[in-house]
Design a protein around this motif. Structure first.
Motif, PDB file in Angstrom:
ATOM      1  N   VAL A  86      -3.534  -2.226   3.418  1.00 33.88           N
ATOM      2  CA  VAL A  86      -2.898  -1.394   4.448  1.00 33.88           C
ATOM      3  C   VAL A  86      -3.516   0.004   4.452  1.00 33.88           C
ATOM      4  CG1 VAL A  86      -0.729  -0.264   5.104  1.00 33.88           C
ATOM      5  CG2 VAL A  86      -0.753  -2.687   4.515  1.00 33.88           C
ATOM      6  N   GLY A  87      -3.786   0.556   3.266  1.00 24.91           N
ATOM      7  CA  GLY A  87      -4.415   1.876   3.181  1.00 24.91           C
ATOM      8  C   GLY A  87      -5.795   1.904   3.822  1.00 24.91           C
ATOM      9  N   VAL A 138      -5.346   1.747   7.606  1.00 21.16           N
ATOM     10  CA  VAL A 138      -4.881   3.024   8.174  1.00 21.16           C
ATOM     11  C   VAL A 138      -6.019   4.046   8.190  1.00 21.16           C
ATOM     12  CG1 VAL A 138      -3.338   4.989   7.756  1.00 21.16           C
ATOM     13  CG2 VAL A 138      -2.456   2.658   7.646  1.00 21.16           C
ATOM     14  N   TRP A 175      -8.388   3.098  10.954  1.00 21.44           N
ATOM     15  CA  TRP A 175      -7.806   3.453  12.251  1.00 21.44           C
ATOM     16  C   TRP A 175      -7.906   4.961  12.500  1.00 21.44           C
ATOM     17  CZ3 TRP A 175      -3.538   6.470  13.516  1.00 21.44           C
ATOM     18  CH2 TRP A 175      -3.136   6.398  14.847  1.00 21.44           C
ATOM     19  N   ALA A 176      -7.643   5.761  11.453  1.00 22.83           N
ATOM     20  CA  ALA A 176      -7.713   7.217  11.595  1.00 22.83           C
ATOM     21  C   ALA A 176      -9.140   7.662  11.909  1.00 22.83           C
ATOM     22  CB  ALA A 176      -7.209   7.898  10.327  1.00 22.83           C
TER      23      ALA A 176
END
Length: 103
Positions: free
Chosen positions: A16-17, A20, A23-24
């Protein structure tokens, strides 16, 4: 059973990290770069992950600040006797320009 659940939770947290962060990077790239540079195009998620990995390799490495080196130095400090610590501190202060009144 608890150990497996912890491992699974950690793996899931890492995935998940990474998602994310990817995505950032994608959002920031698509917001900033096309506006600054003529001819620059938006990137997709896979390219954002590649850019993230490339930037970590070029600028950050894959270990955090200090990493294992700091732990190794701390263990060395802990294994010193009080006399060795005083000698080390005196030598360090003399090398780095500290005088007795600067403490």
């Amino acid at each position: 059973m608890k150990w497996r659940m912890r491992c699974l939770a950690k793996v899931l947290l890492v995935i998940v990290g990474i998602a994310v962060l990817g995505w950032a990077v994608m959002m920031l790239w698509n917001w900033v770069v096309p506006a600054l540079f003529v001819g620059a195009r938006a990137i997709d998620f896979a390219h954002a992950l590649g850019l993230l990995v490339l930037s970590r390799i070029l600028f950050g490495g894959f270990r955090g600040h200090g990493g294992w080196r700091g732990r190794r130095q701390w263990r060395k400090w802990q294994s010193m006797t009080p006399e060795e610590r005083e000698r080390f501190q005196a030598e360090w202060k003399s090398r780095h320009g500290f005088r007795s009144g600067d403490e």
